[in-house]
Scaffold this active site. Structure first.
Site, PDB file in Angstrom:
ATOM      1  N   ASP A 108      11.487   6.570  13.324  1.00  0.00           N
ATOM      2  CA  ASP A 108      10.452   6.899  12.350  1.00  0.00           C
ATOM      3  C   ASP A 108      10.445   8.419  12.155  1.00  0.00           C
ATOM      4  OD1 ASP A 108       7.531   5.349  11.388  1.00  0.00           O
ATOM      5  OD2 ASP A 108       7.718   7.525  11.203  1.00  0.00           O
ATOM      6  N   ILE A 109      10.308   8.845  10.912  1.00  0.00           N
ATOM      7  CA  ILE A 109      10.361  10.276  10.592  1.00  0.00           C
ATOM      8  C   ILE A 109       9.128  11.010  11.124  1.00  0.00           C
ATOM      9  CG2 ILE A 109       9.221  10.262   8.314  1.00  0.00           C
ATOM     10  CD1 ILE A 109      11.658  11.868   7.286  1.00  0.00           C
ATOM     11  N   ASN A 137       2.513  -3.596   9.701  1.00  0.00           N
ATOM     12  CA  ASN A 137       1.433  -3.502   8.727  1.00  0.00           C
ATOM     13  C   ASN A 137       1.778  -4.357   7.516  1.00  0.00           C
ATOM     14  OD1 ASN A 137      -0.255  -1.623  10.115  1.00  0.00           O
ATOM     15  ND2 ASN A 137       1.231  -0.029   9.632  1.00  0.00           N
ATOM     16  N   GLU A 170       2.467   1.556   4.082  1.00  0.00           N
ATOM     17  CA  GLU A 170       2.909   2.588   3.141  1.00  0.00           C
ATOM     18  C   GLU A 170       4.210   2.205   2.441  1.00  0.00           C
ATOM     19  OE1 GLU A 170       3.333   6.187   5.331  1.00  0.00           O
ATOM     20  OE2 GLU A 170       1.210   6.303   5.864  1.00  0.00           O
ATOM     21  N   VAL A 171       5.117   1.598   3.184  1.00  0.00           N
ATOM     22  CA  VAL A 171       6.434   1.288   2.631  1.00  0.00           C
ATOM     23  C   VAL A 171       6.527  -0.228   2.416  1.00  0.00           C
ATOM     24  CG1 VAL A 171       8.919   1.434   2.971  1.00  0.00           C
ATOM     25  CG2 VAL A 171       7.448   3.278   3.828  1.00  0.00           C
ATOM     26  N   HIS A 227       8.862  -4.148   7.910  1.00  0.00           N
ATOM     27  CA  HIS A 227       9.358  -3.383   9.052  1.00  0.00           C
ATOM     28  C   HIS A 227       8.422  -3.587  10.234  1.00  0.00           C
ATOM     29  CE1 HIS A 227       6.660  -0.792   6.695  1.00  0.00           C
ATOM     30  NE2 HIS A 227       6.293  -0.232   7.838  1.00  0.00           N
ATOM     31  N   HIS A 230       7.194  -1.477  13.734  1.00  0.00           N
ATOM     32  CA  HIS A 230       7.196  -0.247  14.516  1.00  0.00           C
ATOM     33  C   HIS A 230       7.348  -0.660  15.979  1.00  0.00           C
ATOM     34  CE1 HIS A 230       5.220   2.392  11.342  1.00  0.00           C
ATOM     35  NE2 HIS A 230       4.918   1.193  10.889  1.00  0.00           N
TER      36      HIS A 230
END
Ligand code: AMP
Length: 128
Positions: free
Chosen positions: A40-41, A98, A106-107, A111, A113
């Site tokens: 993750d960025i 999420n 957000e994306v 995905h 985490h």
């Protein structure tokens, strides 16, 4: 490994779709033919890896409903591989996904985490 039908709600220009196409870079951790894992960025823990399917799924619900059993199996095998690669057992880790506006997703590409590497504290900090 073809999903049952295209999802018209999927935005093919979301950032993870662009990472999958190689249009923007990522710090890859692991991949198989159904999934890609990368850092993750904005790291929220010493280990913070995102695992995404290669297929076009907006979120957990979409993935679970439309992905093939083979895609689903290989996705979770990729998650498990990263758990081992990052030495997250026996100390433990947290998986978060999420989905939708209430979650703050957000994306809009499914995905998870994968978080670990220290004691992570409470699951949620509620807003007042
Ligand atoms: P979510 O709120 O569950 O949709 O999480 C999206 C995550 O993607 C956030 O934790 C971001 O820090 C992360 N993210 C966004 N853009 C990138 C990127 N280019 N490379 C890696 N992680 C990213």
């Amino acid at each position: 490994m073809t999903p049952t039908a295209p999802n018209p709600a999927y935005d093919p220009n979301n950032v993870f779709a662009r990472i999958l196409r190689g249009e923007i870079p990522c710090h890859k951790v692991y991949e198989n033919d159904a999934a890609l894992a990368f850092h993750d960025i904005t790291s929220a823990a010493p280990v913070h890896v995102l695992v995404i399917p290669r297929g076009a799924y907006t979120d957990f619900h979409d993935f679970t409903r439309r992905a093939t059993p083979e895609e689903i199996a290989k996705f979770w095998q990729a998650v498990d591989h990263v758990v081992q690669q990052e030495n997250l057992l026996p100390a433990g880790f947290r998986l978060i996904t999420n989905t939708g506006p209430d979650s703050g997703q957000e994306v809009p590409h499914f995905h998870v985490h994968l978080l670990g590497g220290e004691k992570l504290g409470p699951l949620l900090s509620r807003k007042s």
